[in-house]
Design an enzyme around this catalytic site. Sequence first.
Site, short mmCIF file in Angstrom:
data_model
loop_
_atom_site.label_atom_id
_atom_site.label_comp_id
_atom_site.label_asym_id
_atom_site.label_seq_id
_atom_site.Cartn_x
_atom_site.Cartn_y
_atom_site.Cartn_z
N ASP A 130 1.15 11.82 1.19
CA ASP A 130 1.08 10.97 2.38
C ASP A 130 1.10 9.49 2.01
OD1 ASP A 130 0.76 10.84 5.31
OD2 ASP A 130 -1.00 9.68 4.75
N ASN A 256 2.48 3.27 10.79
CA ASN A 256 3.61 3.99 10.21
C ASN A 256 3.40 5.49 10.36
OD1 ASN A 256 5.95 4.54 8.84
ND2 ASN A 256 5.09 4.22 6.81
N ASP A 283 -4.94 10.18 11.63
CA ASP A 283 -4.38 9.32 10.57
C ASP A 283 -5.26 8.07 10.42
OD1 ASP A 283 -2.77 8.30 8.59
OD2 ASP A 283 -1.09 7.79 9.90
N HIS A 287 -8.48 -0.79 7.24
CA HIS A 287 -8.08 -1.93 6.41
C HIS A 287 -9.08 -3.06 6.63
CE1 HIS A 287 -4.21 -0.28 5.21
NE2 HIS A 287 -3.94 0.00 6.47
N PHE A 301 0.12 -1.51 7.42
CA PHE A 301 0.33 -0.46 8.41
C PHE A 301 -0.96 0.31 8.65
CE2 PHE A 301 4.73 -0.81 6.77
CZ PHE A 301 5.46 -0.80 7.95
#
EC number: 3.5.2.3
Length: 404
Positions: A130, A256, A283, A287, A301
């Site tokens: 991934d 993404n 997902d 960040h 992303f």
Amino acid sequence: MQIVDGRIARIGHDLAVQDDQVIDGTGLTAAPGFIDVHVHFREPGFTRKETIKTGSQAAAHGGYTTVVAMPNLDPVPDNINDLKQLLDKNRTDGVVHIEQFAPMTKALTTTDLVDFTALKQLGALGFSNDGKGVQDAQTMLQAMQDAAKVNAPIAAHIEDESLVNHGVINAGPTATKLGLPGISNESESSQLARDLQLAASTGVHYHACHISTRQSVELIRHAKAAGVNVTAEVSPHHLLLDDSMILRDDPMFKMNPPLRSPEDRNALIIGLLDGTLDMIATDHAPHTQAEKSGSMATAAFGIVGLETAFSLLHTHLVVPGIMPLTTLIDKMSGNPARAFHLNAGELSVGQVADITLLDLNKQTTIDPTTWYSKGTNSPFIGQTVTGMVHTTIVAGHIAYQTED
């Protein structure tokens, strides 16, 4: 419901209370604990973004009792020693059940395959690169053959890099208006078509990650009808957002695969309802604030999702009548459990007591100051939602409980 030694002992009314702890569930809805087969906990290597502890606490806050973590870490757990350290850390630091994907290839970006047998025997749930689509068809074919031999799934990040062209947003009117390079639907669907052909020939359990386009939904629909052993996930943000909602160059909308067109989003919802798409996976991609600031052209992303998924999906899919609550719960629990053969996803006597209690009428505002995740990168901040997680029970122990 009575819990003894971490398992459901009895279900019914007027149960005799023999334990030292009672949870008053008046007005609440009990569901099997949610399962997320696609999360990023960033440890080791990127603990400024998230840790196994904070990520698993975020999962519990969101009603998840089992998650499957991705291996795009530093070091990549592509060998026995590094994977063992990671599995041990998952067990000691996690407040929920953490399953782990191992990579398909060394360092994720090479064509050198890992030892599938050794990593599966050690405890890897399956294999995934991934974050990086496997660009070489022969490498993917060999990975599928090796995974099939050990009866392990392949979870594929589907992205043909030659068609991405350094894009940062869906190719279309919004990209043109904002002057940003676009990512075509074909960058996903063309590689998916390749993989489905290979999966058909190998018999491997092929799991398609974060499906985002109408073409991909149709490909999976045809593959299932043809008997290919394929399952697929869709993220909350691809179900609830599309590129028409991006009004300015805002990196909180950069993920993404990118948010696609309204037509794509509608196809995803239909695909989820008719069973083409099996499950919802967040997902979860935390960040730092610096990494998600500035322009979409340079920002990282991904968004976080564990702590907002249920409330958002309940508000936008269940409350307006698009999807029954039972279907949403099955897409967030029962289906992923069945697809990945997890001992979870149902409430029955003898089952491990992984339970999520929901307050379906509670209205709240999405507020990152209440989150456990280190990441606050989300385009949903400030939204008013209906329905929240009240209590999360993992193997009979309270992993999260709201403060009334």
